[in-house]
Design a protein around this motif. Sequence first.
Motif, PDB file in Angstrom:
ATOM      1  N   LEU A 293     -84.844  14.064  22.041  1.00 44.29           N
ATOM      2  CA  LEU A 293     -84.586  13.660  23.506  1.00 44.29           C
ATOM      3  C   LEU A 293     -84.917  15.211  24.194  1.00 44.29           C
ATOM      4  O   LEU A 293     -84.004  15.976  24.370  1.00 44.29           O
ATOM      5  N   MET A 294     -86.004  15.145  24.707  1.00 45.06           N
ATOM      6  CA  MET A 294     -86.673  16.485  25.359  1.00 45.06           C
ATOM      7  C   MET A 294     -87.579  16.044  26.519  1.00 45.06           C
ATOM      8  O   MET A 294     -87.991  14.911  26.734  1.00 45.06           O
TER       9      MET A 294
ATOM     10  N   ASN B 170     -91.196  11.952  21.248  1.00 50.47           N
ATOM     11  CA  ASN B 170     -90.096  12.083  22.247  1.00 50.47           C
ATOM     12  C   ASN B 170     -89.434  10.909  22.754  1.00 50.47           C
ATOM     13  O   ASN B 170     -90.240  10.037  23.104  1.00 50.47           O
ATOM     14  N   ALA B 171     -88.361  10.913  22.786  1.00 53.12           N
ATOM     15  CA  ALA B 171     -87.537   9.527  23.453  1.00 53.12           C
ATOM     16  C   ALA B 171     -87.884   9.422  24.683  1.00 53.12           C
ATOM     17  O   ALA B 171     -88.136   8.111  25.172  1.00 53.12           O
ATOM     18  N   SER B 172     -88.081  10.325  25.680  1.00 57.24           N
ATOM     19  CA  SER B 172     -88.122  10.035  27.059  1.00 57.24           C
ATOM     20  C   SER B 172     -89.674   9.451  27.120  1.00 57.24           C
ATOM     21  O   SER B 172     -89.858   8.704  27.853  1.00 57.24           O
ATOM     22  N   ALA B 173     -90.505  10.148  26.506  1.00 55.57           N
ATOM     23  CA  ALA B 173     -92.085   9.601  26.398  1.00 55.57           C
ATOM     24  C   ALA B 173     -92.129   8.038  25.819  1.00 55.57           C
ATOM     25  O   ALA B 173     -92.829   7.482  26.361  1.00 55.57           O
TER      26      ALA B 173
ATOM     27  N   PHE C 226     -92.358   2.311  26.211  1.00 52.62           N
ATOM     28  CA  PHE C 226     -91.796   0.996  25.886  1.00 52.62           C
ATOM     29  C   PHE C 226     -91.950   0.282  27.326  1.00 52.62           C
ATOM     30  O   PHE C 226     -92.428  -0.898  27.212  1.00 52.62           O
ATOM     31  N   ILE C 227     -91.524   0.914  28.400  1.00 50.22           N
ATOM     32  CA  ILE C 227     -91.590   0.066  29.742  1.00 50.22           C
ATOM     33  C   ILE C 227     -93.072  -0.229  30.034  1.00 50.22           C
ATOM     34  O   ILE C 227     -93.260  -1.523  30.459  1.00 50.22           O
ATOM     35  N   ARG C 228     -93.992   0.326  29.636  1.00 52.77           N
ATOM     36  CA  ARG C 228     -95.489  -0.089  29.775  1.00 52.77           C
ATOM     37  C   ARG C 228     -95.803  -1.070  29.073  1.00 52.77           C
ATOM     38  O   ARG C 228     -96.361  -2.204  29.441  1.00 52.77           O
TER      39      ARG C 228
ATOM     40  N   ASN D 207     -91.759   0.656  38.178  1.00 55.35           N
ATOM     41  CA  ASN D 207     -90.876   0.494  37.157  1.00 55.35           C
ATOM     42  C   ASN D 207     -90.170   1.774  36.676  1.00 55.35           C
ATOM     43  O   ASN D 207     -89.099   1.649  36.644  1.00 55.35           O
ATOM     44  N   LEU D 208     -90.793   2.669  36.562  1.00 58.95           N
ATOM     45  CA  LEU D 208     -90.182   4.078  35.959  1.00 58.95           C
ATOM     46  C   LEU D 208     -89.470   4.609  37.229  1.00 58.95           C
ATOM     47  O   LEU D 208     -88.381   5.210  36.846  1.00 58.95           O
TER      48      LEU D 208
END
Length: 114
Positions: free
Chosen positions: A72-73, A82-85, A90-92, A103-104
Amino acid sequence: MEANNTKQHIVWHDDAIIKQLISYAVGCMLGRYRLDKPGLHIAHPNPTDEEIAPYEYNGEQWAIDDDGIMPLMPNDCGFSDNASARFADFIRVALGNEEHVENLNYVEKCLGKT
């Protein structure tokens, strides 16, 4: 909806809903859930190669994390998992490319963080 002559309504808490979405997304990243099937996917130790194989959703390839570790960076940290990437990806994949940035931005607004 009325109950006992008092009006009741559902209160929508954007931050709580988004946190639930993030939890589901992490579950999809780790293989607990799948975008293309309802219910639990991997809920046991030692999944098979077939269970962890990448799959297609909305015309996009989605891969389950191979080692179950997602740092998580910041997005520019250099880790491909990386979880945020991965969440942005995932949203895409889940919601499509058309309104990806919006959405982001909505997720950030709901959480009050970038």
